[in-house]
Design an enzyme around this catalytic site. Structure first.
Site, mmCIF file in Angstrom:
data_model
loop_
_atom_site.group_PDB
_atom_site.id
_atom_site.type_symbol
_atom_site.label_atom_id
_atom_site.label_comp_id
_atom_site.label_asym_id
_atom_site.label_seq_id
_atom_site.Cartn_x
_atom_site.Cartn_y
_atom_site.Cartn_z
ATOM 1 N N SER A 115 3.330 -8.914 4.044
ATOM 2 C CA SER A 115 4.073 -8.390 2.891
ATOM 3 C C SER A 115 5.045 -7.269 3.294
ATOM 4 O O SER A 115 6.161 -7.195 2.771
ATOM 5 C CB SER A 115 3.137 -7.933 1.777
ATOM 6 O OG SER A 115 2.349 -6.879 2.213
ATOM 7 N N TRP A 116 4.648 -6.428 4.263
ATOM 8 C CA TRP A 116 5.559 -5.345 4.651
ATOM 9 C C TRP A 116 6.758 -5.915 5.417
ATOM 10 O O TRP A 116 7.902 -5.499 5.210
ATOM 11 C CB TRP A 116 4.803 -4.278 5.437
ATOM 12 C CG TRP A 116 5.565 -3.021 5.733
ATOM 13 C CD1 TRP A 116 5.569 -2.339 6.906
ATOM 14 C CD2 TRP A 116 6.428 -2.281 4.855
ATOM 15 N NE1 TRP A 116 6.382 -1.228 6.810
ATOM 16 C CE2 TRP A 116 6.922 -1.173 5.562
ATOM 17 C CE3 TRP A 116 6.841 -2.457 3.530
ATOM 18 C CZ2 TRP A 116 7.799 -0.244 5.005
ATOM 19 C CZ3 TRP A 116 7.728 -1.543 2.953
ATOM 20 C CH2 TRP A 116 8.192 -0.449 3.695
ATOM 21 N N ARG A 125 5.928 -18.229 11.944
ATOM 22 C CA ARG A 125 5.281 -19.151 12.864
ATOM 23 C C ARG A 125 5.191 -20.596 12.381
ATOM 24 O O ARG A 125 5.220 -21.522 13.173
ATOM 25 C CB ARG A 125 3.878 -18.645 13.228
ATOM 26 C CG ARG A 125 3.942 -17.711 14.420
ATOM 27 C CD ARG A 125 2.584 -17.169 14.753
ATOM 28 N NE ARG A 125 2.099 -16.309 13.665
ATOM 29 C CZ ARG A 125 0.971 -15.625 13.734
ATOM 30 N NH1 ARG A 125 0.205 -15.722 14.816
ATOM 31 N NH2 ARG A 125 0.599 -14.851 12.740
ATOM 32 N N LYS A 163 1.538 0.809 11.224
ATOM 33 C CA LYS A 163 0.864 2.045 10.828
ATOM 34 C C LYS A 163 -0.537 2.078 11.412
ATOM 35 O O LYS A 163 -1.516 1.950 10.706
ATOM 36 C CB LYS A 163 0.802 2.129 9.300
ATOM 37 C CG LYS A 163 2.169 2.140 8.650
ATOM 38 C CD LYS A 163 2.089 2.197 7.126
ATOM 39 C CE LYS A 163 3.502 2.301 6.559
ATOM 40 N NZ LYS A 163 3.535 2.659 5.144
ATOM 41 N N LYS A 173 -3.569 9.672 7.746
ATOM 42 C CA LYS A 173 -3.622 9.546 6.279
ATOM 43 C C LYS A 173 -4.676 8.528 5.855
ATOM 44 O O LYS A 173 -5.299 8.677 4.807
ATOM 45 C CB LYS A 173 -2.250 9.176 5.718
ATOM 46 C CG LYS A 173 -1.849 7.753 6.032
ATOM 47 C CD LYS A 173 -0.671 7.290 5.187
ATOM 48 C CE LYS A 173 -0.642 5.781 5.074
ATOM 49 N NZ LYS A 173 -0.287 5.086 6.325
ATOM 50 N N ASP A 175 3.291 10.467 2.217
ATOM 51 C CA ASP A 175 2.499 9.287 2.552
ATOM 52 C C ASP A 175 1.010 9.554 2.362
ATOM 53 O O ASP A 175 0.253 8.676 1.922
ATOM 54 C CB ASP A 175 2.803 8.869 4.003
ATOM 55 C CG ASP A 175 2.597 7.377 4.222
ATOM 56 O OD1 ASP A 175 2.307 6.657 3.246
ATOM 57 O OD2 ASP A 175 2.721 6.928 5.374
ATOM 58 N N SER A 234 -5.769 1.322 -2.637
ATOM 59 C CA SER A 234 -5.874 1.473 -1.187
ATOM 60 C C SER A 234 -7.210 0.906 -0.689
ATOM 61 O O SER A 234 -8.281 1.204 -1.222
ATOM 62 C CB SER A 234 -5.757 2.956 -0.836
ATOM 63 O OG SER A 234 -6.502 3.263 0.315
ATOM 64 N N ASN A 294 -8.574 1.679 2.100
ATOM 65 C CA ASN A 294 -9.338 2.779 2.672
ATOM 66 C C ASN A 294 -10.138 3.505 1.598
ATOM 67 O O ASN A 294 -11.284 3.861 1.793
ATOM 68 C CB ASN A 294 -8.401 3.763 3.385
ATOM 69 C CG ASN A 294 -7.830 3.145 4.642
ATOM 70 O OD1 ASN A 294 -8.566 2.744 5.528
ATOM 71 N ND2 ASN A 294 -6.517 3.026 4.688
ATOM 72 N N GLU A 343 -8.444 0.244 7.649
ATOM 73 C CA GLU A 343 -7.830 0.818 8.860
ATOM 74 C C GLU A 343 -8.414 2.179 9.227
ATOM 75 O O GLU A 343 -8.529 2.514 10.399
ATOM 76 C CB GLU A 343 -6.317 0.976 8.652
ATOM 77 C CG GLU A 343 -5.561 -0.333 8.621
ATOM 78 C CD GLU A 343 -4.345 -0.241 7.712
ATOM 79 O OE1 GLU A 343 -4.471 0.339 6.605
ATOM 80 O OE2 GLU A 343 -3.284 -0.719 8.118
#
EC number: 1.1.1.94
Lengths: 344, 344
Positions: free
Chosen positions: B10-11, B31, B106, B191, B260, B270, B272, B297
């Site tokens: 998506s990014w 791909r 990131k 972060k 951020d 999020s 996280n 992450e």
């Protein structure tokens, strides 16, 4: 040390809860005999923060503000800033002599637009040495439910600030001491302006990405103002350096600065944010005030801080644009187009 | 300048949208031939950020990563950090010579636990001079809906960073340039750790007052780490000063640092934060991972940064307590009791 609490709104009620939970006995100014009688019988304030209960044996409630002051060593001022002059006009100035004042007021004294310490000095010749503040990110509702919160006690007399702070310490209140007596008060005023702007951004349909950039840049602008003030004690129209408050290396990411800014900007319940949201959506100031039936603190604060900063001269593009939107009819969309350009 | 985008999540899709909206033609590594055919026909990525549409005439999609690199001047790396080694193992190192690499990753390269620039230097002898990053508070979803966002482009070659940034500029993207190439990458990793901790605090039933104090103190801890790193370019196990990146007066309240952190800590979406919330509620790391069917992450980042900081020696009580909760079975409640004590 005997505490006298002047005020009976929700924040005053939260402070009475902290003091009594700590085992302190408290003189409490409650104007209506009916409310006093109710609290004595039911152990909670019927009008504000009704979910907070006290041990009433520790409470000495009185209808007369001067009786409360006479019986106390530390006078805790916790009325809305809009009414502080009315209250102080009733106070016998002789009684204040030798007392400590602890201000929990998050705003400037209206009219003269002064920090409370400057107002007390001008009106009662009250010395800065005996003046303290209690500030930080602390919704009264979370005090009632005993969620851990942090309060910062400030004063040029840090030892006395620590003694006063000790009386508020409970399992749900951590206390912090600093001596930035001017900075913490300005931060409490500025945060309302930035929160009002956060509401405007929301009303203008900016997203979360933008909001985070806006709040980060507001934090930076606030720190830049406070660094300037930290070096000089400035009363509107006058300029005099005050070496006691000279601090250039303060941590502006601490709870009383950045923490309070965050909780205010991110709270969907904040009146400033709600008011700003309406302005962002195109309401006029007048119709937003009518609709909300109250004045958001950030509205007057924006004008006061704009004037105060004329003497201080900090670079404040965000706060001054919010001022111009509210007071000089700059369109919110146009104002924020300018804010967009200065952020990084 | 021709851009080649390596990645199709998506990014990556959001970055292709920015570049094509700016009028840039883009080489894009996709791909699967079916996906290429779908995008050509339907003008959007069926798997990620499906609401973003492109002018497909500006797209040159290829199944071969080396063909994309060969055709591009700037190689934009935007795959999840967990897969970057697999991708780079397919890359012909000769092709990278003379190219610019723009990292939108990131996270640290897993295994060696290095910043991507250090990994590229070790693996391909790739010079730091040609390495750039694109970071900042920017949810891909808000790019799709064209909400104004801020991206920071960093590199020791600031002129080239500005040229690269210009290609991403659109009415909904503002670009910022800095040369803190190490600091911005570490901030992006840290972060996630603090956001994981914010989730823990929520799971432990702390309130909004506490959360704001926690995030403010995390911002301060992050700045303290970055100030230390800013003065010395440190690869795990080695120490060598790098005068190009010596900056002690950076503004850590800027969007790529504090902004951020805020958007990640306050976002209820999020991963996280969700993961941390489960840990705070008493799940083990293993059962939280099973339940979420993914790894947050911040989990690996906590360990990597704990090790990296052994060489750097910044004071990081919050991040290291989160590490100990995740990796050394310290009970969240006990860990946060320690964090409570160090905050101000």
């Amino acid at each position: 040390m005997k505490f006298g609490v002047i005020g009976s709104g929700s924040w005053a009620t939260a402070l009475v809860k902290m003091l009594t939970d700590h085992g302190q006995s408290v003189n409490w100014w409650v104007r209506s005999p009916e409310t006093i009688e109710y609290i004595q019988r039911r152990r909670h304030n019927p009008h504000y923060l009704a979910s907070a209960y006290f041990d009433v044996q520790q409470l000495q409630m009185r209808e007369d503000v001067n009786a409360v002051i006479a019986a106390s060593d530390v006078v805790v001022l916790v009325v809305p800033s809009a009414y502080i002059c009315d209250v102080m006009d009733q106070v016998d100035s002789e009684l204040l002599k030798g007392k400590k004042v602890l201000s929990a007021i998050k705003g400037l004294v209206p009219g003269p637009d002064l920090l409370l310490n400057d107002y007390l000095q001008q009106r009662f010749d009250f010395p800065l040495q005996d003046y303290f503040t209690l500030l930080g990110p602390c919704h009264a509702e979370e005090v009632a439910s005993e969620k851990l919160s942090y309060l910062t006690f400030s004063g040029v007399d840090m030892e006395m600030a620590a003694q006063i702070a000790a009386a508020f310490k409970t399992p749900y209140i951590n206390t912090i001491i600093n001596n930035d007596i001017l900075g913490v008060q300005y931060a409490a005023v500025l945060k309302n302006i930035y929160a009002l702007g956060a509401g405007m951004a929301h009303g203008l349909e900016y997203g979360d990405n933008f909001l985070s950039v806006y709040i980060a840049n507001s934090a930076d602008e606030m720190a830049s103002f406070l660094r300037t003030v930290g070096a000089e004690h400035i009363v509107v129209g006058e300029h005099h350096t005050d070496p006691i408050t000279q601090q250039r290396d303060l941590n502006y990411a601490a709870s009383v600065y950045l923490g309070d800014l965050l909780v205010t900007c991110y709270s969907p319940y904040s009146r400033n944010r709600t008011f700003g949201n309406m302005i962002g959506k195109g309401y006029t100031v007048q119709s937003a005030q009518l609709e909300m039936n109250m004045v958001a603190e950030g509205y007057n604060a924006a004008k006061c801080m704009f004037n105060i900063n004329k003497a201080i001269g900090a670079d404040m593009p965000i706060a001054s644009t919010i001022y111009r939107i509210l007071w000089e009819r700059v369109r919110p969309k146009k104002g924020f187009a300018e804010i967009e350009k200065v952020m990084n």
